[in-house]
Design an enzyme around this catalytic site. Structure first.
Site, PDB file in Angstrom:
ATOM      1  N   ASP A 532       1.996  -9.971 -10.187  1.00 52.49           N
ATOM      2  CA  ASP A 532       2.288 -11.408 -10.154  1.00 52.49           C
ATOM      3  C   ASP A 532       3.220 -11.685  -8.977  1.00 52.49           C
ATOM      4  O   ASP A 532       4.208 -10.973  -8.765  1.00 52.49           O
ATOM      5  CB  ASP A 532       2.952 -11.844 -11.458  1.00 52.49           C
ATOM      6  CG  ASP A 532       3.150 -13.349 -11.503  1.00 52.49           C
ATOM      7  OD1 ASP A 532       2.172 -14.046 -11.860  1.00 52.49           O
ATOM      8  OD2 ASP A 532       4.262 -13.798 -11.188  1.00 52.49           O
ATOM      9  N   ILE A 533       2.868 -12.713  -8.155  1.00 51.29           N
ATOM     10  CA  ILE A 533       3.699 -13.065  -6.996  1.00 51.29           C
ATOM     11  C   ILE A 533       4.983 -13.737  -7.505  1.00 51.29           C
ATOM     12  O   ILE A 533       4.932 -14.709  -8.275  1.00 51.29           O
ATOM     13  CB  ILE A 533       2.945 -14.007  -6.045  1.00 51.29           C
ATOM     14  CG1 ILE A 533       1.615 -13.364  -5.594  1.00 51.29           C
ATOM     15  CG2 ILE A 533       3.802 -14.347  -4.829  1.00 51.29           C
ATOM     16  CD1 ILE A 533       0.744 -14.285  -4.782  1.00 51.29           C
ATOM     17  N   GLU A 575      -1.488 -17.023  -9.564  1.00 54.09           N
ATOM     18  CA  GLU A 575      -0.946 -16.071  -8.605  1.00 54.09           C
ATOM     19  C   GLU A 575      -0.920 -14.652  -9.174  1.00 54.09           C
ATOM     20  O   GLU A 575      -0.218 -13.779  -8.668  1.00 54.09           O
ATOM     21  CB  GLU A 575       0.477 -16.482  -8.198  1.00 54.09           C
ATOM     22  CG  GLU A 575       1.496 -16.465  -9.321  1.00 54.09           C
ATOM     23  CD  GLU A 575       1.599 -17.796 -10.050  1.00 54.09           C
ATOM     24  OE1 GLU A 575       2.663 -18.073 -10.609  1.00 54.09           O
ATOM     25  OE2 GLU A 575       0.603 -18.582 -10.056  1.00 54.09           O
TER      26      GLU A 575
END
Length: 656
Positions: A532-533, A575
């Site tokens: 996950d960004i 994301e």
């Protein structure tokens, strides 16, 4: 047939004894080569003395053999003197102009003769005095006596000839009826050409007792005779070819359309040696509706062995065989048509029953190959429409098919959109055995989307009606190919993230379930990483969603470029990304993920001047999860822990 096959032994012996009693001389019966058939009747004491000695027997046999082998006046009574100087006569027994045996009478002393008793005594180890005593008991034959004896021999030979002739005609007629009946039964019960020809050869050879026999059929494409079946020939394989009218007795028979008899093959320049012991030959054309379709060929070990009777029976058999061959060819064509209809039905069923492009192509090529009886076959599909025939798919049915060699025909079809046929291809003879090629375009809405290529290892004409059938097959195939390709494209879209080009969440779940199932069977590991960004919402708020989408696309590309071929990269949503590592334990997966995280941080700083970090959680089957659902759940828990403990880190789920 030999004389012993025409007459019973007791008949021959009876004739021999009567002639010996009437002439008062020693009489024996010999076969056509001079070998003894029946022991001599009424032998003289001198001849008895000689035959009691093995050496004497050999000497007498040599004298008789020389008598029977004399070539002058071969078909008339002939005479010669033996090693002892005694006079012997040989009268030939003739059947249809062919010598079947000899009546040999001898042991006659002529007044004034000087016997060679010394030579005989030396050759046999018989004392000369014994030879002189027995020789003196031989009565001297006058000129009149010799004339009487030869006249009686001629009469006896004539009677034997007539008797043999009668038996020969009778047995020949029986043999002819037998062969015609056998041929008729065989031809009415067999419709397969490959099965018909060897059986006809066997019937002709065994019933008519020919030395060797062959059947050759016309190849209209090359104007050649092709050997299809034979018995008796040496080092000659089926497929041997003879140019019609240019070589071979059979070639001339095919050109003339009438039988050709060669009494002595050693004197005929047209003869092609097939058997070293062959001496004569007859070739009879097989004619159907005025057209020569083949030749029936027979050879013999004897000179001048064939006559009008042989031509008559072989012509009768040949006429029946020609009709049967046409019927068999019509049956074969009908079978092809049945296979064709079945093939078209199979292709149609493929359209509605499968959306697998490879399966459609294989059905297409199998049916075309079966219909055309091709040695090699391939199908080339180019859905890009480029004129150079750039290969998207190439399927070869035959292992010997060299796709590279056949690309010349494929490219020509793409350029012209027309059928390409080559009857005798010699350009690539060093690289392929293929001699005839037919390439047919596969069209969809007038656009060439593929090419069907068929090849044969011998020159072959492709008929217009055959091309029409191939067009029908390729038309059905084109529709099936288009449907299958469209389905594949739709399926691919349903499993692909439109922004990054990576697999989507649905695709990820399918892959995880598949890999976990295979790992359970093989005992391997599967690791799953969820990424996950960090703080991506802030990035979007600052730069906008369009820039954010560009960054997501770039990060997806970094992940794909830094994983192995067997690894699977997916966009899980928003994301969040997922990495699937088949056959990989947690430690190795962690190293790969850390490398990816560094690459993302470096790349985003370089491209956007804004450093982005990624948090990741890893779980491994079967170490911490018992199935695919639990594997995803454990990886997600590890990701949550990485996010909540400071971000920009990777955490591997471990059992408590």
């Amino acid at each position: 047939m030999k004389m012993t096959e025409l007459l019973e032994p007791h008949r021959i012996k009876e004739c021999q004894d009567r002639l010996a009693a009437a002439t008062g001389v020693c009489v024996s019966m010999r076969d056509d080569s001079g070998q003894l058939l029946s022991e001599a009747s009424s032998p003289h004491p001198f001849c008895q003395l000689l035959t009691n000695s093995p050496a004497g027997q050999r000497l007498c046999a040599k004298s008789v053999a020389m008598l029977c082998s004399r070539t002058e006046d071969r078909f008339r009574i002939r005479s010669s003197r033996c090693h002892a100087g005694l006079l012997h006569f040989a009268a030939p027994v003739l059947v249809k102009g062919s010598i079947k045996g000899y009546i040999v009478a001898g042991g006659l002393a002529v007044p004034g003769d000087k016997p060679g008793l010394g030579e005989v005594a030396s050759a046999t180890d018989i004392p000369e005095v014994l030879l002189e005593q027995s020789y003196s008991q031989i009565p001297k034959a006058s000129k009149e006596e010799l004339t009487r004896i030869t006249s009686m021999m001629e009469f006896a030979a004539c009677m034997l000839s007539e008797l043999c002739e009668e038996r020969h005609s009778s047995s020949r007629k029986v043999a002819e009826l037998e062969v015609l009946n056998s041929v008729s039964v065989t031809l009415s019960s067999i419709l397969d050409i490959d099965a018909i020809l060897p059986e006809i050869i066997r019937i002709i050879k065994t019933t008519l007792r020919y030395f060797n026999c062959a059947i050759l059929l016309v190849d209209e494409a090359t104007n050649e005779l092709v050997l299809k079946a034979h018995s008796g020939y040496e080092r000659v394989d089926p497929g041997f070819r003879i140019k019609i009218g240019e070589m071979g007795v059979t070639g001339w028979a095919a050109m003339l359309g009438e039988p050709v008899i060669v009494p002595d093959v050693s004197k005929d320049p047209r003869y092609i040696p097939g058997v070293r012991s062959a001496r004569s030959e007859v070739a009879v054309p097989l004619v159907f509706e005025g057209k020569v379709i083949g030749v029936l060929d027979v050879e013999s070990e004897k000179v001048n062995a064939f006559g009008e009777e042989d031509v008559r029976i072989l012509t009768t058999v040949g006429g029946t065989l020609a009709v049967a061959l046409r019927n068999a060819q019509a049956y074969k064509h009908l079978k092809k048509q049945v296979h064709l209809l079945g093939g078209l039905a199979d292709v149609t069923r493929a359209i509605v029953s499968t959306l697998d492009t490879d399966k459609v192509l294989r059905v297409l090529i199998e049916k075309a190959t079966l219909f055309m009886d091709a040695d090699i076959s391939a199908v080339h599909v180019n859905l890009t429409g480029s004129a150079d025939g750039a290969c998207e798919k190439m399927v070869c049915l035959s292992e010997t098919c060299d796709a590279h060699v056949l690309m010349k025909f494929v490219q020509q079809v793409y350029r012209t959109g027309e059928v390409s046929v080559t009857v005798d291809w010699k350009e690539e003879a060093e690289h392929t055995p293929v001699r005839s090629v037919c390439a047919v375009p596969i069209k969809l809405a007038d656009a060439v989307i593929g090419c069907l290529v068929l090849g044969w290892n011998t020159p072959r004409q492709v008929k217009d009606e055959e091309i029409d059938v191939l067009f029908a097959i390729t038309m059905h195939g084109a529709i099936a190919i288009a449907n299958s390709v469209t389905h594949e494209e739709v399926t691919l879209l349903s499993l692909t993230d439109s922004l990054t080009g990576l697999g989507n969440r649905r695709y990820m779940q399918q892959v995880i379930e598949k890999e976990v199932c295979e790992a359970r069977l093989s005992g391997r590991h599967v690791s799953l990483a969820m990424l996950d960004i960090d703080d991506f919402k802030k990035y979007n708020d600052k730069f906008g969603h369009l820039v954010g989408d560009t960054m997501l696309e770039s990060i997806g590309r970094i992940m794909r470029n830094n994983t192995r071929d067997k690894d699977v990269v997916c966009r899980y949503g928003g994301e969040e990304f997922a990495l699937i590592f088949p056959g990989t334990q947690a430690e190795e997966a962690e190293m790969i993920v850390e490398r990816i995280m560094r690459r993302i941080e470096e790349r985003t700083m370089l491209e956007m001047g804004q450093r982005l970090t990624v948090s990741a959680g890893i779980a491994t089957f079967p170490t911490v999860a018992k199935d695919s659902f639990e594997l995803l759940e454990r990886a997600d828990e590890a990701l949550y822990l990485a996010k909540s403990s400071g971000k920009n880190r990777v955490i591997t789920y471990k059992k408590a």
